[in-house]
Design an enzyme around this catalytic site. Structure first.
Site, short mmCIF file in Angstrom:
data_model
loop_
_atom_site.label_atom_id
_atom_site.label_comp_id
_atom_site.label_asym_id
_atom_site.label_seq_id
_atom_site.Cartn_x
_atom_site.Cartn_y
_atom_site.Cartn_z
N ILE A 94 67.88 105.08 31.00
CA ILE A 94 66.84 104.13 31.40
C ILE A 94 66.67 103.02 30.36
O ILE A 94 66.61 101.84 30.70
CB ILE A 94 65.52 104.86 31.65
CG1 ILE A 94 65.68 105.86 32.79
CG2 ILE A 94 64.40 103.86 31.98
CD1 ILE A 94 64.51 106.82 32.95
N ASP A 113 66.77 104.28 18.29
CA ASP A 113 67.23 105.54 18.85
C ASP A 113 68.15 106.20 17.83
O ASP A 113 69.31 105.83 17.70
CB ASP A 113 67.98 105.32 20.17
CG ASP A 113 68.28 106.63 20.90
OD1 ASP A 113 68.38 107.67 20.22
OD2 ASP A 113 68.42 106.62 22.13
N ALA A 170 57.91 107.02 30.72
CA ALA A 170 58.84 108.10 30.39
C ALA A 170 58.20 109.46 30.61
O ALA A 170 58.42 110.11 31.64
CB ALA A 170 59.31 107.95 28.95
N ARG A 171 57.38 109.90 29.66
CA ARG A 171 56.76 111.22 29.73
C ARG A 171 55.36 111.18 29.13
O ARG A 171 55.12 110.52 28.12
CB ARG A 171 57.60 112.26 28.96
CG ARG A 171 58.81 112.78 29.74
CD ARG A 171 58.37 113.69 30.88
NE ARG A 171 59.49 114.22 31.65
CZ ARG A 171 59.93 113.70 32.78
NH1 ARG A 171 59.36 112.60 33.27
NH2 ARG A 171 60.92 114.27 33.45
N GLU A 200 47.75 115.23 34.47
CA GLU A 200 47.82 114.48 35.73
C GLU A 200 47.25 115.32 36.87
O GLU A 200 47.48 116.53 36.90
CB GLU A 200 49.28 114.10 36.02
CG GLU A 200 49.87 113.19 34.96
CD GLU A 200 51.34 112.85 35.21
OE1 GLU A 200 51.94 113.40 36.16
OE2 GLU A 200 51.89 112.02 34.45
N HIS A 217 52.60 108.35 38.31
CA HIS A 217 53.88 109.01 38.06
C HIS A 217 54.86 108.72 39.21
O HIS A 217 55.42 109.64 39.82
CB HIS A 217 53.68 110.52 37.88
CG HIS A 217 54.76 111.16 37.06
ND1 HIS A 217 54.52 112.20 36.20
CD2 HIS A 217 56.10 110.91 36.96
CE1 HIS A 217 55.66 112.58 35.62
NE2 HIS A 217 56.62 111.80 36.06
N GLY A 219 57.53 106.50 38.86
CA GLY A 219 58.67 105.78 38.31
C GLY A 219 59.95 105.92 39.11
O GLY A 219 60.67 104.95 39.31
#
Length: 248
Positions: A94, A113, A170-171, A200, A217, A219
């Site tokens: 992504i 990264d 992402a998370r 959530e 959520h 995505g």
């Protein structure tokens, strides 16, 4: 582990989506269960939602829409993506797409990264601390783990530019949501957009801020991506069963 040990005939788990944090991988390995996911299928959908967050936050599309509906006619001055430095944290399936899309808008892209095996043309790899202090937009594209839990905390927000935009598609758990609310309240950062949360459905204090965009959520929930995810998950399941000789 309790669930996996209770189904001794289970040999393959094929997950629809990129994340594997909903599966105890160590327990699956212990039980001899192969685990598959579909990391490529949802990548474009999440990347495009991320771009939507960026454009909405900079041009205040949602805020202006709500104002017009109440009878106002604001002449809101926004910002150009082309004039921004975008910091991409995580250059996986992504993150790499987000970087390329930002380049198409002529934005400057920097990335962090530590596990990236290769960089992208035109993307400058940088330490996290430097990215936090130099980027106008910071977008997260890493998995959630003990190492990345609350990756963006009060210290990280304090290091950012005062008009920085923070995006998390992402998370949940990557952002300390209480610290984010405090940073927004105090003006340490400019705006945020989140599709994922620690708990959530989300009902926390971030809903009070007009400069915060929240989605539920969604995505990967683009029609084309969802279809590809389900096909790939089925193909992975069949391949896993073939590998163990359950089917031919």
């Amino acid at each position: 582990e309790r669930v996996l040990e209770s189904v001794p005939r289970l040999k393959v788990i094929s997950r629809c989506g990129a994340g594997l944090d909903s599966v105890d991988l160590a327990a699956a390995k212990k039980c001899g269960i192969a685990v598959f996911n579909t990391p490529e299928a949802p990548a474009q959908a999440v990347a495009e939602l991320t771009m939507g967050f960026m454009l909405n936050s900079m041009r205040q599309i949602g805020m202006t829409d709500r104002a017009v509906r109440t009878g106002e006619w604001p002449r809101t001055q926004g910002r150009l993506l082309a004039a921004q430095t975008v910091g991409v944290i995580g250059l996986g399936h992504i993150g790499r797409r987000v970087a390329r899309l930002c380049q198409a808008f002529e934005a400057t892209v920097v990335a962090h990264d530590p596990f990236a095996t290769q960089s992208l043309d035109g993307v400058t790899m940088t330490p996290l601390e430097q990215l936090l202090s130099s980027a106008d937009i910071i977008t997260l594209h890493v998995p959630h783990s003990a190492a990345t839990h609350h990756l963006l905390d009060a210290k990280a927000f304090a290091a950012m530019k005062p008009d920085a935009i923070v995006i998390n598609a992402a998370r949940g758990g990557l952002i300390d949501e209480s610290a984010l609310a405090e940073a927004l309240q105090s003006g340490k950062i400019g705006a945020a957009a989140l599709d994922v949360f620690e708990q959530e459905p989300y009902q926390g204090p971030l809903l009070q801020f007009p400069n915060v965009t929240v989605t539920s959520h969604v995505g990967s929930l683009a029609r084309e991506s969802r279809l590809r995810m389900e096909i790939e998950a089925a193909e992975n399941l069949l391949q896993g069963l073939i590998q163990i000789g359950a089917i031919s």
